[in-house]
Scaffold this motif. Structure first.
Motif, PDB file in Angstrom:
ATOM      1  N   ARG A  57       5.423  15.483   5.783  1.00 31.59           N
ATOM      2  CA  ARG A  57       4.691  14.315   6.289  1.00 31.59           C
ATOM      3  C   ARG A  57       5.628  13.391   7.040  1.00 31.59           C
ATOM      4  NH1 ARG A  57       4.860   9.742   2.907  1.00 31.59           N
ATOM      5  NH2 ARG A  57       6.165  10.104   1.101  1.00 31.59           N
ATOM      6  N   SER A  58       5.013  12.481   7.787  1.00 34.88           N
ATOM      7  CA  SER A  58       5.792  11.480   8.513  1.00 34.88           C
ATOM      8  C   SER A  58       5.302  10.091   8.108  1.00 34.88           C
ATOM      9  CB  SER A  58       5.673  11.691  10.023  1.00 34.88           C
ATOM     10  OG  SER A  58       4.338  11.551  10.429  1.00 34.88           O
ATOM     11  N   HIS A  59       6.084   9.089   8.479  1.00 32.72           N
ATOM     12  CA  HIS A  59       5.792   7.703   8.121  1.00 32.72           C
ATOM     13  C   HIS A  59       4.719   7.157   9.049  1.00 32.72           C
ATOM     14  CE1 HIS A  59       7.293   3.413   7.349  1.00 32.72           C
ATOM     15  NE2 HIS A  59       6.889   3.886   6.187  1.00 32.72           N
ATOM     16  N   ASP A  60       3.562   6.847   8.492  1.00 31.02           N
ATOM     17  CA  ASP A  60       2.418   6.389   9.275  1.00 31.02           C
ATOM     18  C   ASP A  60       2.296   4.865   9.296  1.00 31.02           C
ATOM     19  OD1 ASP A  60       1.696   8.949   9.949  1.00 31.02           O
ATOM     20  OD2 ASP A  60       0.117   9.110   8.440  1.00 31.02           O
ATOM     21  N   GLY A  61       3.409   4.172   9.463  1.00 27.72           N
ATOM     22  CA  GLY A  61       3.379   2.718   9.517  1.00 27.72           C
ATOM     23  C   GLY A  61       4.783   2.178   9.644  1.00 27.72           C
ATOM     24  N   VAL A  62       4.943   0.907   9.328  1.00 27.82           N
ATOM     25  CA  VAL A  62       6.260   0.282   9.315  1.00 27.82           C
ATOM     26  C   VAL A  62       6.462  -0.376   7.960  1.00 27.82           C
ATOM     27  CG1 VAL A  62       6.436  -0.095  11.807  1.00 27.82           C
ATOM     28  CG2 VAL A  62       5.400  -1.859  10.381  1.00 27.82           C
ATOM     29  N   ASP A  63       7.722  -0.440   7.545  1.00 25.65           N
ATOM     30  CA  ASP A  63       8.069  -1.114   6.303  1.00 25.65           C
ATOM     31  C   ASP A  63       8.627  -2.487   6.646  1.00 25.65           C
ATOM     32  OD1 ASP A  63       7.295   1.053   4.761  1.00 25.65           O
ATOM     33  OD2 ASP A  63       9.292   1.944   4.782  1.00 25.65           O
ATOM     34  N   ILE A  64       8.034  -3.509   6.031  1.00 30.26           N
ATOM     35  CA  ILE A  64       8.424  -4.891   6.285  1.00 30.26           C
ATOM     36  C   ILE A  64       9.057  -5.421   5.003  1.00 30.26           C
ATOM     37  CG2 ILE A  64       7.628  -7.180   6.983  1.00 30.26           C
ATOM     38  CD1 ILE A  64       5.180  -5.670   8.293  1.00 30.26           C
ATOM     39  N   PHE A  65      10.379  -5.557   5.010  1.00 29.35           N
ATOM     40  CA  PHE A  65      11.127  -5.938   3.824  1.00 29.35           C
ATOM     41  C   PHE A  65      11.123  -7.449   3.639  1.00 29.35           C
ATOM     42  CE2 PHE A  65      12.536  -1.740   4.881  1.00 29.35           C
ATOM     43  CZ  PHE A  65      12.624  -1.119   3.644  1.00 29.35           C
ATOM     44  N   ALA A  66      10.941  -7.864   2.376  1.00 29.39           N
ATOM     45  CA  ALA A  66      10.933  -9.282   2.014  1.00 29.39           C
ATOM     46  C   ALA A  66      11.149  -9.371   0.508  1.00 29.39           C
ATOM     47  CB  ALA A  66       9.606  -9.938   2.404  1.00 29.39           C
ATOM     48  N   ALA A  67      11.404 -10.558   0.027  1.00 27.27           N
ATOM     49  CA  ALA A  67      11.592 -10.759  -1.409  1.00 27.27           C
ATOM     50  C   ALA A  67      10.309 -10.417  -2.166  1.00 27.27           C
ATOM     51  CB  ALA A  67      11.993 -12.198  -1.682  1.00 27.27           C
TER      52      ALA A  67
END
Length: 170
Positions: A57-67
């Motif tokens: 599979r592949s990443h179907d989005g974005v990861d938004i890092f935060a506390a």
């Protein structure tokens, strides 16, 4: 008489959700979207859309890092179509937005109390908080944000950058 009854019924409060689905389906897709994690700039989000995740599979989005605990907000107006805790996404919320696009907010630490399927939301409405549920256990807290249109998943980062007034990558 039937047309009058149908017209009356369509305007009643019990038809608010079906009316919202109809209105959303007639809207064009957004050309830009605000950041769904409070306090994070689009410039700080890496474009990981399409990156391999394992062998199948592949990443179907974005990861938004935060506390952990940072509010996650709806990027669009829409109707909540699912609030669940399952699979790779862990605690997740799905919002049906304009042009029948589905907005996916995953790995939430928790949901907004009382949030449920059928709720109407507007941009900025708090859906939950950043976490590490699902297959994000053991990673830094983040929101996985994806958008699914009629052709499947597509990269949300250009829309987030367009809203922030950043030039789109070439």
């Amino acid at each position: 008489m039937l047309a009058l009854t149908a017209s009356w019924a369509w305007r009643q409060p019990f038809m608010a959700t079906p009316r919202a689905f109809w209105e959303l389906s007639r809207m064009p897709p957004p050309a830009s979207l605000p950041m769904p994690v409070q306090g994070v700039a689009a410039a700080h989000v890496a474009d990981t859309f399409g990156a391999q995740r394992g062998t199948d599979r592949s990443h179907d989005g974005v990861d938004i890092f935060a506390a952990r605990g940072t509010p996650v907000v709806s990027a669009t107006q829409g109707v909540v179509v699912a609030v669940r805790d399952s699979g790779f996404g862990g605690r997740q919320v799905w919002v049906l937005g304009p042009a029948r696009q589905r907005h996916y907010y995953a790995h939430l630490d928790d949901w907004t109390p009382g949030l449920k399927q059928g709720d109407r939301v507007h941009p900025g409405a708090v859906l939950g908080t950043v976490g590490t549920t699902g297959n994000a256990r053991g990673t830094p807290p983040h929101l996985h944000y994806g958008i699914y249109g009629s052709e499947g998943a597509y990269d949300p980062l250009p829309l987030l950058r367009a809203h922030a007034g950043q030039p789109l990558p070439r």
